[in-house]
Design an enzyme around this catalytic site. Sequence first.
Site, short mmCIF file in Angstrom:
data_model
loop_
_atom_site.label_atom_id
_atom_site.label_comp_id
_atom_site.label_asym_id
_atom_site.label_seq_id
_atom_site.Cartn_x
_atom_site.Cartn_y
_atom_site.Cartn_z
N GLY B 29 -64.08 42.56 -6.31
CA GLY B 29 -64.24 41.77 -7.54
C GLY B 29 -65.69 41.84 -7.99
CE LYS B 54 -59.25 48.04 -6.54
NZ LYS B 54 -60.22 47.47 -7.45
CB ILE B 107 -67.72 31.78 -2.55
CG1 ILE B 107 -68.58 32.35 -1.41
CG2 ILE B 107 -68.49 31.76 -3.86
CD1 ILE B 107 -69.85 31.60 -1.11
CD GLU B 109 -67.13 25.13 -9.90
OE1 GLU B 109 -67.77 26.14 -10.23
OE2 GLU B 109 -67.32 24.01 -10.42
CE1 TYR B 170 -78.51 28.38 -3.88
CE2 TYR B 170 -78.68 28.88 -6.21
CZ TYR B 170 -77.95 28.86 -5.05
OH TYR B 170 -76.66 29.34 -5.05
CD GLU B 220 -72.89 16.63 -6.03
OE1 GLU B 220 -73.81 17.36 -6.43
OE2 GLU B 220 -71.70 16.95 -6.11
CG HIS B 259 -70.52 19.73 -7.94
ND1 HIS B 259 -71.71 19.40 -7.35
CD2 HIS B 259 -70.52 21.08 -8.09
CE1 HIS B 259 -72.40 20.51 -7.14
NE2 HIS B 259 -71.71 21.54 -7.59
#
Lengths: 370, 306
Positions: B29, B54, B107, B109, B170, B220, B259
């Site tokens: 992808g 593949k 990974i 979402e 980050y 958060e 989120h």
Amino acid sequence: MRLLEYQAKSLFADYGIPIPKGLTSVDIEQGRKDAAVLGFPFVIKAQMAVGGRGKAGAIQKCQNADEFELKYPDIMQKVVKGEKTKAILLEKMADIKKELYLSLFLNRGKRCYTIIASGEGGVEIESVKNQIIHEVGLGNVDAKTAEEVGKQMGLKDKPLTQFIDILQKLAKITIEKEAELAEINPLAVLGDDSVVALDGKVIIDDNAMFRHDELRKFQEVSELEERAEKSGFSLVELDGNIAVVGNGAGLVMSTLDMLSDNGGKPACFLDVGGGATTETVYEALTLISKMKKVRGILVNLYGGIVKTTTVATAFIKAYDDKIIDLPVFARMSGAEADKSKEMLKGSRTKMFDTIEEAINAAVIEMNKNG
Amino acid sequence: MVDLFELLIGKEGDKDYKKKPVIVQGITGKFGAFHTQQMLAYGTNVVAGVTPGKGGQKHAGVPIYETMNEAVSATGAKISIIFVPAKFFLSAAVEALESGIKLLIAIPEHVPVKDALTIVDLAKKKDAIVVGPNTPGIIIPGIIKIGIMPASPFKEGRIAVISRSGTLMYEVSHNLSVANFGQSICFGIGGDPINGAPLIQAFDTIRNGANIDGIVVVGEIGGDAEEMLAQHIIDTKFDKPVVAYIAGRAAPKEKRMGHAGAIVYGNYGSAESKVSMYAKANVPVAKRPAEVPMLLAGKFEKGRIK
């Protein structure tokens, strides 16, 4: 997605949970017809995605046609905690003997579904006394568990039998519709010992909507939100005048906090996702240009892999195409920051090294303009 | 439980010490292909990719297999990272865990809660660690990067960072690096309501790591993970410096802030509730990301005086 009361109740009805007789309308002409079918007296209930409707006068009893003509338009115009009335439910009054509380919710900490029940309902969950809490894994509730919960609530005989059935059906809704919350408050025991859902609150997992076309009819998104969703953005519209844009939900929330701490008023929360390209930033600016209250744009991008010049290109293109003519206060960390600053010289976009500096400049500029 | 550092680094003398093999699911992808190159460039030992249809091809020199079973038997890898779209996450994750993967980095979402709960359940049975979904991944600066984070914010050092948000991880790590607090590990737990490794579990998997002098927790609004962690810090008498940050103080209630997990109902999930629990655990909460290193320095200073 939070369903309105009448939508939640239509799910309840589909699954065989008893609800009072009621009709929903969006204008008074239809309302009058509904009133004639239902017959006075009844309750007029504003349909809005917010709690505390009763206290705010958005739910009122109605005895006759004169009252109806006054109260229907009044409730139609109600705004509670920023939420407008979306529709009006007229519902037959119930002969309430006892009010209970019942919900199934996704317990994030325990990573399972959990029943909360109480023999004392009808108030907001924070004030519900004697809460009975029962973890049920992926949501399935067997008859034995339901009976245990009912008995702990002090139910027996016919109300207990009915409660067991209702709890199991509520669990079925939670599992099959992939709800994060399914709440009945109050769940009422009536004079004849039957048990009826007088209110309903159901929140569906947005991420599971691709498996639930049957629920699409309940989905209501603003034009802007729909457009944002198509681009893979998250948008929350707010009351202020500075649009807040960034990449990553946490980073944008953080920017919103800092802006508010400095006396700025955010007009929106716009998360363009983890990456940032010329196209995404251009599309974000296009969205913002459609929000009337916006006087300035605060941008916080954590570049990393992305070159800031690609983002700078988007600003220049947006001014050139006359998409925006607003001042932009931008902080972009990442490669080629100096080159980006050079590119943006003479434009209405000012680039800053830290988000704190960008926020200060934005707040000063907004105050200048009143 | 499996040891995270042993999985990620291994023991001195191991043939693949600091070169633990990693499989990429969804390697062809756009997203998977790009980040495979980025991980390889960082030095991560990506040994195989999986894309049905593949098998036999290569991407960036990495052989592609039809199934996880084939990829695992060919390489012996215990670590996998998933890049498939959310709809296909469940089947990819089940395949990985059934093939013997012990550390799964998820990974995607927008994974439905029901699918996440199913994977949490399976991971328990298989004694595996699932990181995410909706995570940037894990990085041990200088050794291994399994995720989508840029390399530039991170620097080798002795502070652990656990984060519910990608870009904030980050941002905070960058601020730490600039202040000379390098990182021994940065662990993105993900922004969803259900985490494969929730805050407490992430905390416990790294708290006894050899190279950890202090921990920064980037949280958060939404849920009660921070409250539970604060109580856990008190109960287990964790005595190394811990500093927190919480995003979303200014967010309105009952609105999902980007989120899936960032939403406040009443007081449940509010920033105030989290800050007051952290105060009980003696964990200072920064007002902005740039304040994190200052608070951490303050903690170390206090420790020295004591």
